[in-house]
Write a protein that holds these residues in place. Structure first.
Motif, mmCIF file in Angstrom:
data_model
loop_
_atom_site.group_PDB
_atom_site.id
_atom_site.type_symbol
_atom_site.label_atom_id
_atom_site.label_comp_id
_atom_site.label_asym_id
_atom_site.label_seq_id
_atom_site.Cartn_x
_atom_site.Cartn_y
_atom_site.Cartn_z
ATOM 1 N N GLN A 32 -16.386 32.329 3.311
ATOM 2 C CA GLN A 32 -16.901 31.264 4.167
ATOM 3 C C GLN A 32 -16.188 29.950 3.856
ATOM 4 O O GLN A 32 -15.931 29.618 2.711
ATOM 5 N N SER A 53 -15.977 29.562 -0.157
ATOM 6 C CA SER A 53 -16.809 30.405 -1.009
ATOM 7 C C SER A 53 -16.548 31.860 -0.660
ATOM 8 O O SER A 53 -16.085 32.174 0.429
ATOM 9 N N GLY A 54 -16.832 32.714 -1.582
ATOM 10 C CA GLY A 54 -16.641 34.126 -1.329
ATOM 11 C C GLY A 54 -15.360 34.677 -1.918
ATOM 12 O O GLY A 54 -15.246 35.859 -2.204
ATOM 13 N N TYR A 70 -9.019 32.678 8.181
ATOM 14 C CA TYR A 70 -10.412 32.270 8.000
ATOM 15 C C TYR A 70 -10.592 30.851 8.512
ATOM 16 O O TYR A 70 -9.742 29.992 8.287
ATOM 17 N N GLY A 118 -13.470 27.525 9.257
ATOM 18 C CA GLY A 118 -14.760 26.883 9.088
ATOM 19 C C GLY A 118 -15.406 26.640 10.437
ATOM 20 O O GLY A 118 -14.798 26.880 11.493
ATOM 21 N N GLN A 119 -16.615 26.129 10.414
ATOM 22 C CA GLN A 119 -17.380 25.973 11.642
ATOM 23 C C GLN A 119 -17.049 24.696 12.405
ATOM 24 O O GLN A 119 -17.460 24.563 13.552
ATOM 25 N N GLN A 130 -16.717 25.943 4.674
ATOM 26 C CA GLN A 130 -17.730 24.993 5.130
ATOM 27 C C GLN A 130 -17.110 23.610 5.224
ATOM 28 O O GLN A 130 -16.817 22.979 4.205
#
Length: 122
Positions: A2, A24-25, A111, A113-114, A4
């Motif tokens: 993730q 994270s992750g 990947y 983020g939002q 963020q």
């Protein structure tokens, strides 16, 4: 896994903001990270990227001299310091991580983020 993103907000032209992207992750310290943005009605565009070791940094021309990308591997976090903000910087800002090499193309990032909204008023 993730990402963020945070730190967006409403500011006036000429102000500064610092965006953060916490991962994270997994550990992204060795992977290139990038920031992109998407303004209303426009396509997502590249803003800045930094290699895993921070050796190479890339910026789109419109932010050179005003924005600074950096990373803190101990915190698994990437930052985008934005100074002298302009109304045309208004957009949703996304951070992204690439499992490949650094790139200005969003298709090279694996990947995302939002997004965090940055609004710059004139």
């Amino acid at each position: 896994v993730q990402l963020q993103a945070s730190g967006g907000g409403l500011v006036q032209a000429g102000d500064s903001l610092r965006l953060s992207c916490a991962a994270s992750g997994r550990t992204f310290s060795s992977y290139p990270m990038g920031w992109f943005r998407q303004a209303p009605g426009k396509e997502r565009e590249f803003v800045a990227a930094i290699t895993g070791g921070g050796t190479f940094i890339y910026y789109t021309d419109s932010v050179k001299g005003r924005f600074t990308i950096s990373r803190d591997s101990t915190k698994n976090t990437v930052y985008l310091q934005m100074n002298s903000l302009k109304p045309e910087d208004t957009a949703v800002y996304y951070c992204a991580a690439s499992m490949r090499g650094p790139s200005t193309r969003d298709t090279s990032y694996d990947y995302w983020g939002q997004g965090t909204l940055v609004t710059v008023s004139s």
